[in-house]
Design an enzyme around this catalytic site. Structure first.
Site, mmCIF file in Angstrom:
data_model
loop_
_atom_site.group_PDB
_atom_site.id
_atom_site.type_symbol
_atom_site.label_atom_id
_atom_site.label_comp_id
_atom_site.label_asym_id
_atom_site.label_seq_id
_atom_site.Cartn_x
_atom_site.Cartn_y
_atom_site.Cartn_z
ATOM 1 N N HIS A 1 60.361 -2.516 15.836
ATOM 2 C CA HIS A 1 59.423 -3.561 15.442
ATOM 3 C C HIS A 1 60.111 -4.429 14.382
ATOM 4 C CE1 HIS A 1 55.999 -5.632 13.957
ATOM 5 N NE2 HIS A 1 55.980 -4.989 12.801
ATOM 6 N N ASN B 1 57.835 -11.981 11.855
ATOM 7 C CA ASN B 1 57.119 -10.825 12.399
ATOM 8 C C ASN B 1 56.049 -11.318 13.378
ATOM 9 O OD1 ASN B 1 55.479 -8.611 12.862
ATOM 10 N ND2 ASN B 1 55.407 -7.951 10.732
ATOM 11 N N CYS C 1 50.966 -3.761 14.578
ATOM 12 C CA CYS C 1 52.409 -3.695 14.863
ATOM 13 C C CYS C 1 52.759 -2.600 15.869
ATOM 14 C CB CYS C 1 53.186 -3.471 13.570
ATOM 15 S SG CYS C 1 52.824 -4.749 12.373
HETATM 16 O O1 UT7 Z 1 54.558 -5.452 10.253
HETATM 17 C C1 UT7 Z 1 53.719 -5.388 9.158
HETATM 18 C C2 UT7 Z 1 54.266 -4.500 8.163
HETATM 19 N N1 UT7 Z 1 54.734 -5.224 7.018
HETATM 20 C C3 UT7 Z 1 55.845 -4.831 6.435
HETATM 21 O O2 UT7 Z 1 56.497 -3.945 6.908
HETATM 22 C C4 UT7 Z 1 56.233 -5.482 5.129
HETATM 23 C C5 UT7 Z 1 56.842 -4.472 4.224
HETATM 24 N N2 UT7 Z 1 57.154 -5.012 2.913
HETATM 25 C C6 UT7 Z 1 58.099 -5.934 2.687
HETATM 26 O O3 UT7 Z 1 58.771 -6.340 3.606
HETATM 27 C C7 UT7 Z 1 58.361 -6.377 1.271
HETATM 28 O O4 UT7 Z 1 57.550 -5.613 0.400
HETATM 29 C C8 UT7 Z 1 58.110 -7.881 1.038
HETATM 30 C C9 UT7 Z 1 59.210 -8.680 1.708
HETATM 31 C C10 UT7 Z 1 56.771 -8.291 1.593
HETATM 32 C C11 UT7 Z 1 58.144 -8.183 -0.465
HETATM 33 O O5 UT7 Z 1 59.356 -7.763 -1.022
HETATM 34 P P1 UT7 Z 1 59.362 -6.979 -2.393
HETATM 35 O O6 UT7 Z 1 60.762 -6.758 -2.751
HETATM 36 O O7 UT7 Z 1 58.507 -5.762 -2.241
HETATM 37 O O8 UT7 Z 1 58.738 -8.032 -3.381
HETATM 38 P P2 UT7 Z 1 57.469 -7.893 -4.328
HETATM 39 O O9 UT7 Z 1 56.220 -7.930 -3.518
HETATM 40 O O10 UT7 Z 1 57.648 -6.766 -5.268
HETATM 41 O O11 UT7 Z 1 57.562 -9.235 -5.143
HETATM 42 C C12 UT7 Z 1 58.636 -9.495 -6.037
HETATM 43 C C13 UT7 Z 1 58.396 -10.817 -6.714
HETATM 44 C C14 UT7 Z 1 57.007 -10.918 -7.328
HETATM 45 O O12 UT7 Z 1 57.137 -11.665 -8.533
HETATM 46 P P3 UT7 Z 1 57.219 -10.895 -9.960
HETATM 47 O O13 UT7 Z 1 55.934 -10.126 -10.047
HETATM 48 O O14 UT7 Z 1 58.419 -10.030 -9.876
HETATM 49 O O15 UT7 Z 1 57.339 -12.032 -10.911
HETATM 50 C C15 UT7 Z 1 56.222 -11.721 -6.322
HETATM 51 O O16 UT7 Z 1 55.163 -12.451 -6.895
HETATM 52 O O17 UT7 Z 1 58.478 -11.879 -5.759
HETATM 53 C C16 UT7 Z 1 57.271 -12.669 -5.818
HETATM 54 N N3 UT7 Z 1 57.001 -13.152 -4.472
HETATM 55 C C17 UT7 Z 1 57.582 -14.255 -3.961
HETATM 56 N N4 UT7 Z 1 58.462 -15.112 -4.495
HETATM 57 C C18 UT7 Z 1 58.885 -16.130 -3.704
HETATM 58 C C19 UT7 Z 1 56.183 -12.625 -3.512
HETATM 59 N N5 UT7 Z 1 56.217 -13.378 -2.413
HETATM 60 C C20 UT7 Z 1 57.084 -14.383 -2.646
HETATM 61 C C21 UT7 Z 1 57.558 -15.461 -1.886
HETATM 62 N N6 UT7 Z 1 58.448 -16.291 -2.460
HETATM 63 N N7 UT7 Z 1 57.165 -15.657 -0.616
#
Ligand code: UT7
Length: 333
Positions: A260, A290, A115
């Protein structure tokens, strides 16, 4: 006047195939609501068919950047290609791009800083031009992510985030007072290397790739999203403040912030921490997801074409991503 390097032109290209959140919801358990609420993304672009590499996406973007800069392809005397998804494992995509541009013999450097790859490339191009090593350096940031993600429950946290696309800029000598790249700052910390990575195939393993690795999906990106989010919202404001201060400016002097595009929420938090109002922040994540090394040059190119920035604009850029790596830059167009 001390020699300065400037961004003389920009261009971008995205594939024509639009993939909406609803399209992804047909492939794995996810929803438009989840994706949009957490990331701001509505749709992204994927390559239309097999056989299209990062260098193919960069080619039209490069031509567009040259045209805006008023330069011919023969004027390019070095290419820097930033990508985490090169056409093939080796050689670098820069070699493919120089061949497609028809400029044999011109050096091509691939930059693998994810990135932050565009800003790492800008730092090198800036130094080359200022030192008189090269006069016109073409930077390409291009990614084909769609062929490397896992469209199932295991990979859904990553698969919803990324899209394919390319952005290019031409860096050459500044000709106007004040114009130019005023500061680029680069950072890395390998403590985060395993928080966002594609582990296999890996040259440190014998063999590099096994059926077990494929079974476990270790050839797909893995991310600790919360950890990356935390670091991004801390490091991007830090490096942005630093480059603006070192350029002798304040945040109020910034005409456009081109962050970014990893997550709309990250960018909104970063902009709020910097005190930059929404109308001076570039977002394209809604439409493209992204695109990693391409996000910033796509943002510059679109904003330039839409008349939001132009000659004289003071542009702030900041990125954070895998490595961890992070970087910032201030440039006056
Ligand atoms: O440029 C590269 C750098 N990358 C980034 O900067 C990404 C930084 N991180 C993020 O943007 C966020 O952490 C995400 C958008 C990737 C995830 O958001 P979050 O609020 O941190 O969600 P989480 O990973 O804690 O997941 C919450 C829930 C989980 O379920 P449980 O354990 O609460 O039942 C996941 O399994 O959402 C679930 N989940 C999804 N649900 C529907 C994870 N991915 C998905 C999905 N659709 N695609």
């Amino acid at each position: 006047m001390t020699k300065r390097a400037a961004i003389l032109g920009s261009g971008h290209y995205v594939p024509t195939r639009v993939v909406t959140n609803d399209d992804l919801a047909k492939l794995m358990p996810t929803s438009d609501e989840w994706i949009h609420q957490r990331t701001g993304i509505r749709e992204r672009r994927f390559i239309e068919r097999t056989g299209i590499g990062a260098s193919d996406l960069a080619l039209p973007a490069a031509k567009m950047a040259l045209e805006q800069a008023g330069r011919d392809v023969k004027d390019v005397d070095a290419v820097i290609f930033a990508t985490l998804s090169p056409d093939v494992n080796f050689p670098g995509s820069g070699c493919f791009l120089t061949h497609k541009l028809g400029i044999p013999g011109v050096p091509a450097l691939d930059v693998r800083n994810q990135c932050s790859g565009f800003l790492y490339s800008l730092s090198v191009a800036d130094a080359w031009v200022r030192a008189g090593v090269y006069k016109n350096v073409l930077i390409a940031g291009a990614e084909v992510h769609s062929t490397g993600m896992e469209f199932n429950e295991r990979g859904r946290d990553v698969a919803v985030l990324f899209g394919d696309g390319a952005g290019c800029v031409l860096v050459g000598e500044a000709t106007r007072d004040g114009q130019g790249v005023h500061n680029v700052e680069l950072h890395a910390d390998g403590v985060g290397a395993q928080e966002l990575w594609v582990e296999a195939p890996a040259s440190m393993y014998i063999p590099r790739l096994t059926p077990e690795m494929l079974e476990e999906g270790r050839h797909f990106p893995r991310m600790n999203g919360k950890q990356v989010f935390r670091w991004a919202t801390e490091k991007m404001p830090e490096v942005a403040h630093s480059v603006v201060r070192r350029a002798g400016l304040t945040m109020a002097d910034i005409d456009m912030f081109v962050p970014h595009q990893a997550n709309m929420r990250i960018n909104q938090m970063v902009a709020a921490k910097l005190g930059i109002p929404e109308d001076r922040v570039v977002h394209n994540i809604e439409r493209y997801g992204n695109t990693t090394a391409a996000t910033i040059p796509i943002g510059i190119s679109e904003s330039w074409r839409e008349g939001k920035i132009g000659p004289g604009s003071r542009v702030l850029m900041a990125a954070f991503g895998a490595g961890f790596t992070w970087a910032g830059a201030v440039a006056v167009l």
